[in-house]
Scaffold this motif. Structure first.
Motif, PDB file in Angstrom:
ATOM      1  N   ASN A 192      31.359  33.607  43.438  1.00 16.46           N
ATOM      2  CA  ASN A 192      32.581  32.800  43.493  1.00 16.46           C
ATOM      3  C   ASN A 192      33.130  32.725  44.913  1.00 16.46           C
ATOM      4  OD1 ASN A 192      32.664  32.161  40.770  1.00 16.46           O
ATOM      5  ND2 ASN A 192      33.912  33.933  40.222  1.00 16.46           N
ATOM      6  N   ARG A 193      33.084  33.847  45.613  1.00 17.94           N
ATOM      7  CA  ARG A 193      33.566  33.870  47.000  1.00 17.94           C
ATOM      8  C   ARG A 193      32.731  32.944  47.867  1.00 17.94           C
ATOM      9  NH1 ARG A 193      31.577  35.510  51.164  1.00 17.94           N
ATOM     10  NH2 ARG A 193      29.897  36.588  50.037  1.00 17.94           N
ATOM     11  N   ALA A 194      31.407  33.013  47.705  1.00 18.45           N
ATOM     12  CA  ALA A 194      30.520  32.183  48.515  1.00 18.45           C
ATOM     13  C   ALA A 194      30.755  30.694  48.252  1.00 18.45           C
ATOM     14  CB  ALA A 194      29.067  32.551  48.224  1.00 18.45           C
ATOM     15  N   ILE A 195      30.918  30.337  46.979  1.00 16.73           N
ATOM     16  CA  ILE A 195      31.167  28.929  46.639  1.00 16.73           C
ATOM     17  C   ILE A 195      32.517  28.494  47.194  1.00 16.73           C
ATOM     18  CG2 ILE A 195      31.569  27.343  44.708  1.00 16.73           C
ATOM     19  CD1 ILE A 195      29.508  29.046  43.122  1.00 16.73           C
ATOM     20  N   GLY A 196      33.509  29.382  47.135  1.00 15.90           N
ATOM     21  CA  GLY A 196      34.818  29.081  47.704  1.00 15.90           C
ATOM     22  C   GLY A 196      34.768  28.865  49.206  1.00 15.90           C
ATOM     23  N   ASN A 197      33.782  29.468  49.861  1.00 15.04           N
ATOM     24  CA  ASN A 197      33.609  29.309  51.309  1.00 15.04           C
ATOM     25  C   ASN A 197      32.698  28.143  51.668  1.00 15.04           C
ATOM     26  OD1 ASN A 197      35.271  31.481  51.889  1.00 15.04           O
ATOM     27  ND2 ASN A 197      33.593  32.960  51.928  1.00 15.04           N
ATOM     28  N   GLY A 198      32.337  27.349  50.665  1.00 12.12           N
ATOM     29  CA  GLY A 198      31.579  26.133  50.961  1.00 12.12           C
ATOM     30  C   GLY A 198      30.107  26.178  50.637  1.00 12.12           C
ATOM     31  N   GLU A 199      29.598  27.309  50.153  1.00 10.00           N
ATOM     32  CA  GLU A 199      28.183  27.367  49.788  1.00 10.00           C
ATOM     33  C   GLU A 199      27.953  26.544  48.520  1.00 10.00           C
ATOM     34  OE1 GLU A 199      25.459  30.802  47.877  1.00 10.00           O
ATOM     35  OE2 GLU A 199      26.137  31.238  49.929  1.00 10.00           O
ATOM     36  N   PRO A 200      26.894  25.716  48.481  1.00  8.63           N
ATOM     37  CA  PRO A 200      26.653  24.903  47.287  1.00  8.63           C
ATOM     38  C   PRO A 200      26.453  25.778  46.049  1.00  8.63           C
ATOM     39  CG  PRO A 200      25.275  24.171  49.118  1.00  8.63           C
ATOM     40  CD  PRO A 200      25.899  25.464  49.543  1.00  8.63           C
ATOM     41  N   ALA A 201      27.021  25.336  44.947  1.00  5.17           N
ATOM     42  CA  ALA A 201      26.856  26.077  43.693  1.00  5.17           C
ATOM     43  C   ALA A 201      25.447  25.874  43.162  1.00  5.17           C
ATOM     44  CB  ALA A 201      27.875  25.600  42.665  1.00  5.17           C
ATOM     45  N   PRO A 202      24.793  26.921  42.663  1.00  2.00           N
ATOM     46  CA  PRO A 202      23.445  26.760  42.101  1.00  2.00           C
ATOM     47  C   PRO A 202      23.487  25.945  40.818  1.00  2.00           C
ATOM     48  CG  PRO A 202      24.266  28.971  41.686  1.00  2.00           C
ATOM     49  CD  PRO A 202      25.275  28.312  42.578  1.00  2.00           C
ATOM     50  N   SER A 203      22.382  25.253  40.533  1.00  2.00           N
ATOM     51  CA  SER A 203      22.320  24.452  39.307  1.00  2.00           C
ATOM     52  C   SER A 203      22.275  25.335  38.070  1.00  2.00           C
ATOM     53  CB  SER A 203      21.096  23.531  39.327  1.00  2.00           C
ATOM     54  OG  SER A 203      19.900  24.294  39.432  1.00  2.00           O
ATOM     55  N   SER A 204      21.766  26.546  38.226  1.00  2.00           N
ATOM     56  CA  SER A 204      21.786  27.537  37.150  1.00  2.00           C
ATOM     57  C   SER A 204      21.637  28.916  37.777  1.00  2.00           C
ATOM     58  CB  SER A 204      20.667  27.284  36.122  1.00  2.00           C
ATOM     59  OG  SER A 204      19.400  27.406  36.738  1.00  2.00           O
ATOM     60  N   ILE A 205      22.043  29.929  37.017  1.00  3.41           N
ATOM     61  CA  ILE A 205      21.939  31.312  37.472  1.00  3.41           C
ATOM     62  C   ILE A 205      21.213  32.092  36.393  1.00  3.41           C
ATOM     63  CG2 ILE A 205      23.205  33.350  38.239  1.00  3.41           C
ATOM     64  CD1 ILE A 205      25.587  31.432  38.795  1.00  3.41           C
ATOM     65  N   HIS A 206      20.152  32.780  36.762  1.00  5.26           N
ATOM     66  CA  HIS A 206      19.333  33.487  35.789  1.00  5.26           C
ATOM     67  C   HIS A 206      19.574  34.991  35.902  1.00  5.26           C
ATOM     68  CE1 HIS A 206      16.928  29.857  34.932  1.00  5.26           C
ATOM     69  NE2 HIS A 206      17.191  29.579  36.190  1.00  5.26           N
ATOM     70  N   PHE A 207      19.960  35.597  34.791  1.00  8.25           N
ATOM     71  CA  PHE A 207      20.109  37.042  34.703  1.00  8.25           C
ATOM     72  C   PHE A 207      18.961  37.547  33.835  1.00  8.25           C
ATOM     73  CE2 PHE A 207      24.368  35.486  35.594  1.00  8.25           C
ATOM     74  CZ  PHE A 207      24.781  36.346  36.600  1.00  8.25           C
ATOM     75  N   ILE A 208      18.036  38.279  34.434  1.00 11.58           N
ATOM     76  CA  ILE A 208      16.798  38.657  33.755  1.00 11.58           C
ATOM     77  C   ILE A 208      16.712  40.174  33.677  1.00 11.58           C
ATOM     78  CG2 ILE A 208      14.276  38.562  33.893  1.00 11.58           C
ATOM     79  CD1 ILE A 208      14.712  35.857  35.390  1.00 11.58           C
ATOM     80  N   SER A 209      16.661  40.667  32.456  1.00 11.46           N
ATOM     81  CA  SER A 209      16.608  42.111  32.220  1.00 11.46           C
ATOM     82  C   SER A 209      15.254  42.470  31.625  1.00 11.46           C
ATOM     83  CB  SER A 209      17.744  42.541  31.283  1.00 11.46           C
ATOM     84  OG  SER A 209      18.993  42.166  31.801  1.00 11.46           O
ATOM     85  N   GLY A 210      14.257  42.569  32.487  1.00 11.47           N
ATOM     86  CA  GLY A 210      12.924  42.956  32.044  1.00 11.47           C
ATOM     87  C   GLY A 210      12.189  41.859  31.314  1.00 11.47           C
ATOM     88  N   PRO A 211      11.080  42.201  30.669  1.00 12.35           N
ATOM     89  CA  PRO A 211      10.296  41.209  29.935  1.00 12.35           C
ATOM     90  C   PRO A 211      11.031  40.745  28.689  1.00 12.35           C
ATOM     91  CG  PRO A 211       9.449  43.393  29.500  1.00 12.35           C
ATOM     92  CD  PRO A 211      10.501  43.547  30.562  1.00 12.35           C
ATOM     93  N   SER A 212      10.555  39.654  28.119  1.00 12.96           N
ATOM     94  CA  SER A 212      11.153  39.144  26.891  1.00 12.96           C
ATOM     95  C   SER A 212      11.066  40.184  25.783  1.00 12.96           C
ATOM     96  CB  SER A 212      10.410  37.872  26.467  1.00 12.96           C
ATOM     97  OG  SER A 212      10.752  37.499  25.165  1.00 12.96           O
ATOM     98  N   ASN A 213      12.190  40.413  25.100  1.00 16.71           N
ATOM     99  CA  ASN A 213      12.241  41.365  23.987  1.00 16.71           C
ATOM    100  C   ASN A 213      12.865  40.695  22.764  1.00 16.71           C
ATOM    101  OD1 ASN A 213      11.811  44.504  24.889  1.00 16.71           O
ATOM    102  ND2 ASN A 213      12.447  43.214  26.592  1.00 16.71           N
ATOM    103  N   SER A 214      12.290  40.916  21.610  1.00 16.78           N
ATOM    104  CA  SER A 214      12.871  40.392  20.377  1.00 16.78           C
ATOM    105  C   SER A 214      12.661  41.403  19.254  1.00 16.78           C
ATOM    106  CB  SER A 214      12.217  39.057  19.990  1.00 16.78           C
ATOM    107  OG  SER A 214      12.727  38.610  18.758  1.00 16.78           O
ATOM    108  N   ALA A 215      13.737  41.627  18.486  1.00 20.39           N
ATOM    109  CA  ALA A 215      13.637  42.484  17.306  1.00 20.39           C
ATOM    110  C   ALA A 215      14.271  41.770  16.116  1.00 20.39           C
ATOM    111  CB  ALA A 215      14.312  43.826  17.549  1.00 20.39           C
ATOM    112  N   ASP A 216      14.159  40.455  16.101  1.00 20.72           N
ATOM    113  CA  ASP A 216      14.800  39.656  15.060  1.00 20.72           C
ATOM    114  C   ASP A 216      14.205  39.906  13.676  1.00 20.72           C
ATOM    115  OD1 ASP A 216      16.361  38.566  16.989  1.00 20.72           O
ATOM    116  OD2 ASP A 216      15.244  36.711  17.183  1.00 20.72           O
ATOM    117  N   ILE A 217      12.917  40.194  13.619  1.00 20.28           N
ATOM    118  CA  ILE A 217      12.237  40.335  12.328  1.00 20.28           C
ATOM    119  C   ILE A 217      12.166  41.816  11.949  1.00 20.28           C
ATOM    120  CG2 ILE A 217      10.123  39.896  11.028  1.00 20.28           C
ATOM    121  CD1 ILE A 217       9.613  37.559  12.931  1.00 20.28           C
TER     122      ILE A 217
END
Length: 236
Positions: A192-217
């Protein structure tokens, strides 16, 4: 081309009346909270303490952390790729590859050793997607690294497409040690600080916590269902 807004004031006036107040047209003052939990968590931790939290959490999310130095980084990457099926490798456009001494590995050594290296090209969508889908490894840099959750944060930008995170079978995040912060709070505040100082906002931001995990089933954990089968964090 700009659109036309219809009935804005009547709509906002109706919402305000339902809230039991007048339509507010001036700015608001953020409340000063007695307790500010997002900033309190690990606020006094040293870099070494944050690192230990990070490594412990990475064990929980099935992610290997390899610590190395800038000079040894090319050898570590060669070993990781070689021991896990080889290439092809896909990378984004990023000046940090040169900054961290990886140009020779990516442009000379791997091609000579029959490890194809493809660099994402901003205007070649179909070629990029095909390369990502057929790559065994993607290699990227973390912009922020969250100790609390073992998460790397990568800002999308020209030359760094989203498919780099999802389609290759294996994922390597190069983690400069200075990117380590306690949690999401500090990362978002800095963006937020960087964007407030004029840095272009990214089109998306990826937060990645390790490999894909699923325990839905039936609560049975399966790794690699929706993305990379393995994730490696190389801490430099």
């Amino acid at each position: 081309m700009k659109g036309t807004i219809h009935n804005r004031d009547s709509f906002l006036n109706h919402i305000a009346s339902q809230l039991g107040r007048d339509h507010r047209t001036a700015g608001i003052t953020r409340p000063a909270w007695k307790h500010d939990a997002p900033w309190e968590v690990m606020k006094d931790y040293t870099e070494e303490q944050l690192l230990e939290v990070f490594k412990k959490q990475c064990r929980n999310i099935h992610t290997a952390v390899i610590e190395t130095s800038k000079t040894q980084l090319p050898g570590v990457l060669k070993k990781l790729v070689s021991e896990n099926g080889g290439g092809p490798v896909i990378i984004p456009e990023d000046s940090r590859f040169e900054e961290y001494g990886l140009t020779r590995l990516l442009k000379q050594e791997w091609p000579q050793e029959n490890v194809p290296v493809y660099q994402w090209q901003a205007k070649k969508r179909e070629e990029n997607l095909k390369a990502a889908e057929t790559s065994n490894f993607s290699i990227l840099f973390s912009d922020y690294t969250l100790a609390e959750s073992g998460t790397v944060c990568v800002k999308a930008k020209k030359g760094l497409g989203r498919a780099l995170h999802y389609l290759p079978a294996n994922y390597i995040a190069i983690v400069p040690r200075h990117t380590l912060v306690p949690r999401l709070t500090q990362a978002v505040h800095d963006m937020n600080r960087a964007i407030g100082n004029g840095e272009p906002a990214p089109s998306s931001i990826h937060f990645i916590s390790g490999p894909s995990n699923s325990a839905d089933i039936e609560m049975n954990l399966v790794v690699g269902v929706h993305g990379p089968l393995q994730a490696f964090y190389v801490l430099v």
